[in-house]
Design a protein around this motif. Sequence first.
Motif, PDB file in Angstrom:
ATOM      1  N   ILE A 103       4.154  -3.335   8.735  1.00 53.30           N
ATOM      2  CA  ILE A 103       5.190  -2.415   8.248  1.00 53.30           C
ATOM      3  C   ILE A 103       6.552  -3.111   8.338  1.00 53.30           C
ATOM      4  O   ILE A 103       6.945  -3.576   9.413  1.00 53.30           O
ATOM      5  N   ILE A 104       7.229  -3.173   7.201  1.00 54.32           N
ATOM      6  CA  ILE A 104       8.586  -3.724   7.164  1.00 54.32           C
ATOM      7  C   ILE A 104       9.555  -2.580   6.875  1.00 54.32           C
ATOM      8  O   ILE A 104       9.367  -1.822   5.922  1.00 54.32           O
ATOM      9  N   ARG A 105      10.564  -2.465   7.719  1.00 54.39           N
ATOM     10  CA  ARG A 105      11.538  -1.371   7.551  1.00 54.39           C
ATOM     11  C   ARG A 105      12.953  -1.955   7.541  1.00 54.39           C
ATOM     12  O   ARG A 105      13.283  -2.826   8.323  1.00 54.39           O
ATOM     13  N   THR A 116       0.810  -1.221   0.000  1.00 55.26           N
ATOM     14  CA  THR A 116       0.000   0.000   0.000  1.00 55.26           C
ATOM     15  C   THR A 116       0.841   1.267   0.000  1.00 55.26           C
ATOM     16  O   THR A 116       0.384   2.310  -0.469  1.00 55.26           O
ATOM     17  N   GLN A 117       2.071   1.173   0.524  1.00 57.25           N
ATOM     18  CA  GLN A 117       2.909   2.380   0.568  1.00 57.25           C
ATOM     19  C   GLN A 117       4.378   1.984   0.601  1.00 57.25           C
ATOM     20  O   GLN A 117       4.763   0.997   1.210  1.00 57.25           O
ATOM     21  N   LEU A 118       5.184   2.806  -0.098  1.00 54.44           N
ATOM     22  CA  LEU A 118       6.624   2.580  -0.133  1.00 54.44           C
ATOM     23  C   LEU A 118       7.340   3.892   0.132  1.00 54.44           C
ATOM     24  O   LEU A 118       7.035   4.915  -0.493  1.00 54.44           O
ATOM     25  N   ARG A 142       6.425 -14.229   1.042  1.00 56.60           N
ATOM     26  CA  ARG A 142       4.973 -14.418   1.095  1.00 56.60           C
ATOM     27  C   ARG A 142       4.218 -13.123   0.793  1.00 56.60           C
ATOM     28  O   ARG A 142       2.989 -13.134   0.682  1.00 56.60           O
ATOM     29  N   LEU A 143       4.963 -12.008   0.676  1.00 63.85           N
ATOM     30  CA  LEU A 143       4.321 -10.709   0.464  1.00 63.85           C
ATOM     31  C   LEU A 143       4.577 -10.136  -0.926  1.00 63.85           C
ATOM     32  O   LEU A 143       3.715  -9.460  -1.488  1.00 63.85           O
ATOM     33  N   VAL A 155       4.669  -0.718   3.513  1.00 62.32           N
ATOM     34  CA  VAL A 155       3.458  -1.030   4.280  1.00 62.32           C
ATOM     35  C   VAL A 155       2.626  -2.020   3.467  1.00 62.32           C
ATOM     36  O   VAL A 155       2.346  -1.786   2.289  1.00 62.32           O
ATOM     37  N   PHE A 156       2.228  -3.127   4.099  1.00 61.32           N
ATOM     38  CA  PHE A 156       1.458  -4.181   3.431  1.00 61.32           C
ATOM     39  C   PHE A 156       0.132  -4.414   4.148  1.00 61.32           C
ATOM     40  O   PHE A 156       0.097  -4.441   5.382  1.00 61.32           O
TER      41      PHE A 156
END
Length: 550
Positions: A91-93, A3-5, A122-123, A67-68
């Motif tokens: 959220i992956i950072r 949804t967001q990068l 998986r994402l 953001v997934f």
Amino acid sequence: MLTQLTIKNYALIDELQVGFNNGLTIITGETGAGKSILLGGLSLILGKRADISSVKDATKKCVVEAVFDIAKYNLKSLFKIEDLDYEAITIIRREILPSGKSRAFVNDTPVNLDSLQALGERLLDIHSQHQTLQLTNDDFQFQVIDALAENSKEIDLYTQQLKGYKRLKSALDLLHSQKADAIKELDYNVYLLKELEDANLVTGEQESLESEYETLNNIEDIKERLSHSHQLLSHDDIGIVEQLAEVKSQLAKLAKFAKPYNDIYQRVDSSLIELNDIFSEIEDLENDLQADPKRLDVVNSKLQVLHNLMQKHSVETTETLIEIKEALSDKVSVTENLDATISEKEKEIKDVSLDLLKKTKAIRDNRLKVIPELVKQLEQKLATLGMPNAKFKVELLASESFLKNGTDLLQFLFSANKGGQFNDLKKAASGGELSRIMLAIKSILSNYTQLPTIMFDEIDTGVSGEISNKMATIMQDMSKQMQVFTITHLPQIAAKGDSHFKVYKQDVEEVTQTQLKKLNADERIVEIAQMLGGINVSNSALEHAKQLLN
């Protein structure tokens, strides 16, 4: 879905923040504009190793954050396995520090790269020409067939039981190894055990035997000294007992005069009683003492046996010898019982293997049912993608071993031309053909399983306009089930997107930066017109662009 990068201080990107929607997202841009930079940033989210050279300003921290929305991905069990807090919006950072050290976080929880990779795959699926080689991998081919066969539950049950089977096999191998070693040692252990058993070891025996030996070995000296002591105590005129009795008699007459005299009298009386007891005991010892050369030899021999055993086993006490005897007894007993234990373990393995075979048959039957349908769908899709003569032959061969997903070996054969020979996919298909096959497979898979967000990186390279239009239609259909990104140079594909982003470079204060911009309707027309006719947009190109978008 992604949804967001947000990307900061990475390669030519100073700072970039962009939001994405579901459906088919198009990314276009001139060669060298920075599309690979965008993919590089995303690969950090997937757990790729960080490189300090990719940081724009080495004095500052580089941050890539994605953001997934994972509500539909059924990932709660994976989060549990990785010991992470599950959040529907995750959220992956990823951070690269000026020191070169890399850090990763999932919902603000630090994670290692292995966990990040397990979650990332998986994402987000970045499909590049390199990934197309995955097509020729047995694991991937089985994943495709098992997705259509709906084998996930059966394979999970099989996998769990296979772990138990492997543990049993390892235990059996260990038993056989122990038996082989034990057989080598058995004769020697039996000899050592018999030697210790014949010694009739008794706790505390050593001290008792040593005492008896000293007595028997010095009996004449002992008798002489006991006799002399007896005479000193009992001589009629000068014996200590007689003398002390006289002292007692004299003090008895004083005892009634005062307490001090009575006290000393009592003490002498007690001493006389004790002395008489000593006299009796010396007399008994003297009478009991008999020379016994035979018993001396027996005691000496037993002590010699004990000393030899202690020296042999490098110990100092009888108690330790007894412990060694018990340990040897256990070893001999285990060796003698190993055959029974092995037979029991073999029976257990046989029972488990029969159950595993039932499960593998169910898995195989499901696969055989769907293979014709998979082949049919693949050939139909490839026909629309300009490969009308493409033919597949998928064969399952039986293995005698339990493999990680059953007992099947897979042959995925391909022929690109009419009347051509079937051959291994890796040898029979070109790079462009593999890309179209992968697209066809992913589109089929999207109808059977929840795929992650997929990003096609120039999958249309070397494809004609009409074929690209078909590819775009397939990606459109896929985007109804999942989020799809495609990086493309073809206007026919770019026009099919639900949203369109452009990657471009611009100079800011004499520093080149990569930017990513979402195009509005008018900007899309211009961008597609430029893809059709070059930087100088003609009216005909604009009209053609409008027609493609419509």
